[in-house]
Write an enzyme that holds these catalytic residues in place. Structure first.
Site, mmCIF file in Angstrom:
data_model
loop_
_atom_site.group_PDB
_atom_site.id
_atom_site.type_symbol
_atom_site.label_atom_id
_atom_site.label_comp_id
_atom_site.label_asym_id
_atom_site.label_seq_id
_atom_site.Cartn_x
_atom_site.Cartn_y
_atom_site.Cartn_z
ATOM 1 N N ARG A 235 0.854 -1.175 0.000
ATOM 2 C CA ARG A 235 0.000 0.000 0.000
ATOM 3 C C ARG A 235 0.896 1.232 0.000
ATOM 4 O O ARG A 235 1.997 1.220 0.551
ATOM 5 C CB ARG A 235 -0.917 0.013 1.237
ATOM 6 C CG ARG A 235 -2.023 -1.032 1.184
ATOM 7 C CD ARG A 235 -3.092 -0.668 0.181
ATOM 8 N NE ARG A 235 -4.219 -1.584 0.188
ATOM 9 C CZ ARG A 235 -4.346 -2.626 -0.623
ATOM 10 N NH1 ARG A 235 -3.390 -2.892 -1.511
ATOM 11 N NH2 ARG A 235 -5.418 -3.391 -0.569
ATOM 12 N N GLU A 264 -2.890 7.940 -3.812
ATOM 13 C CA GLU A 264 -3.394 7.559 -5.126
ATOM 14 C C GLU A 264 -4.890 7.843 -5.254
ATOM 15 O O GLU A 264 -5.622 7.762 -4.261
ATOM 16 C CB GLU A 264 -3.097 6.082 -5.405
ATOM 17 C CG GLU A 264 -3.692 5.081 -4.422
ATOM 18 C CD GLU A 264 -3.227 3.656 -4.695
ATOM 19 O OE1 GLU A 264 -4.108 2.798 -4.857
ATOM 20 O OE2 GLU A 264 -1.994 3.404 -4.753
ATOM 21 N N HIS A 282 -1.395 0.860 -9.643
ATOM 22 C CA HIS A 282 -2.047 -0.098 -8.744
ATOM 23 C C HIS A 282 -2.738 -1.209 -9.546
ATOM 24 O O HIS A 282 -3.955 -1.397 -9.470
ATOM 25 C CB HIS A 282 -3.056 0.599 -7.828
ATOM 26 C CG HIS A 282 -3.328 -0.180 -6.572
ATOM 27 N ND1 HIS A 282 -3.717 0.406 -5.398
ATOM 28 C CD2 HIS A 282 -3.270 -1.513 -6.305
ATOM 29 C CE1 HIS A 282 -3.893 -0.520 -4.459
ATOM 30 N NE2 HIS A 282 -3.632 -1.702 -4.996
#
Length: 316
Positions: A235, A264, A282
């Protein structure tokens, strides 16, 4: 499951959305302006018994409080950092996620980012496309991945899969986890700074909890050093992004391969200009095969809940 009211937080997967629409009473939260969502939830909360979120939007305390009939939260992700587990536990709300089925894809991407960063594949691609090969000559010499020492933060499902793949490249594996893992010959480090000092590539693969936020800080980055490479497929908040950028600009870190970012989808633009950085949006689990398997796990957990059976992949 026709009577099950499901709140879908964001558009995630066309197959999942169509199946939820076909099998359940589906509420699409993102279709409403943010200013209207509270009124929408107030009006429909008696019908909403399930919530499906992902790594971007889950079930925080406010959403849980707005849904008094909520019985289950399913995360279309292996991570559940967007779910208020303490709140769910106090309310008796069941929680499930989608582990295992995405392990291979995420591990594959970690190795791909490692090789791409060390060999500067993206930069070399840009060099060729700009015709620089013809006008400036051969591209720079880079560094190999094979034989490197790979340190892994978090030797769970994904971390172990990364280790297995790196071993195939002749890499030496070492790791840090909350506890030393049995039945492995990998070298264990009880502290991350020592791990970073002794490895060439440091991969972040642990869950995001309060204790692992900014687990990679300035001290860890400096220990990894000017020849080291940081890979993050966990993460974004695992890494102190400001310190990472500072280290890259100052040459205190050799490179980085990043699939996740602290804020993000907002990514610091300064990273776009750095040839020693490889960026992906991602996409760790973003293959057709895996996203369908994840969707099937979401559906299977909801079905198990409705039938009063054990969840397939329970978190709570």
């Amino acid at each position: 499951m026709e009577s099950l009211g499901v709140l879908l937080m964001l558009p995630m997967n066309p197959y999942l959305e169509s199946e939820l629409d076909r099998r359940c009473k589906l509420f699409r939260l993102w279709e409403l302006p943010k200013a209207s969502r509270k009124d929408f939830l107030d009006a429909n909360s008696p019908s909403i018994r399930a919530l499906v979120g992902n790594s971007a939007a889950g079930a925080d305390a406010d959403i849980i409080d707005a849904l008094p009939q909520l019985e289950i939260v399913v995360s279309y992700s292996v991570g559940f950092d967007k779910v208020d587990l303490a709140k769910c536990r106090s309310r008796g709300i069941r929680v499930a996620n989608t582990p295992d089925v995405l392990t291979d894809d995420v591990a594959d991407l970690a190795i791909a980012l490692s090789i791409a960063t060390l060999r500067k594949i993206c930069s070399a691609d840009r060099y060729l496309r700009s015709a620089a090969w013809k006008t400036k000559g051969q591209y720079m010499i880079t560094s190999k991945f094979s034989g490197k020492t790979v340190g892994i933060i978090g030797l769970g499902r994904i971390g172990s899969a990364i280790a297995k793949r790196a071993e195939a490249f002749g890499c030496f594996i070492c790791y840090h986890s909350r506890t030393q893992k049995p039945n492995t010959n990998y070298k264990y480090y009880p502290d991350i700074i020592s791990l970073a000092m002794d490895c060439d590539v440091l991969v972040v693969a642990c869950p995001l909890i309060a204790e692992t936020r900014h687990i990679v800080d300035r001290k860890v980055i400096d220990a990894l050093g000017s020849n080291g490479v940081l890979i993050n497929i966990g993460r974004g908040s695992h890494v102190d992004e400001a310190e990472l950028i500072s280290a890259l600009l100052e040459g205190r870190l050799g490179g980085a391969g990043l699939d996740v970012f602290e804020y993000e989808p907002h990514v610091p633009r300064i990273l776009f200009s750095l040839d020693n950085v490889v960026l992906t949006p991602h996409v760790g689990s973003a293959t057709v095969e895996t996203r369908q398997a994840m969707a099937d796990l979401v559906l299977g957990n909801l079905e198990a809940h409705v039938m009063n059976k054990p969840l397939l992949t329970p978190v709570l």
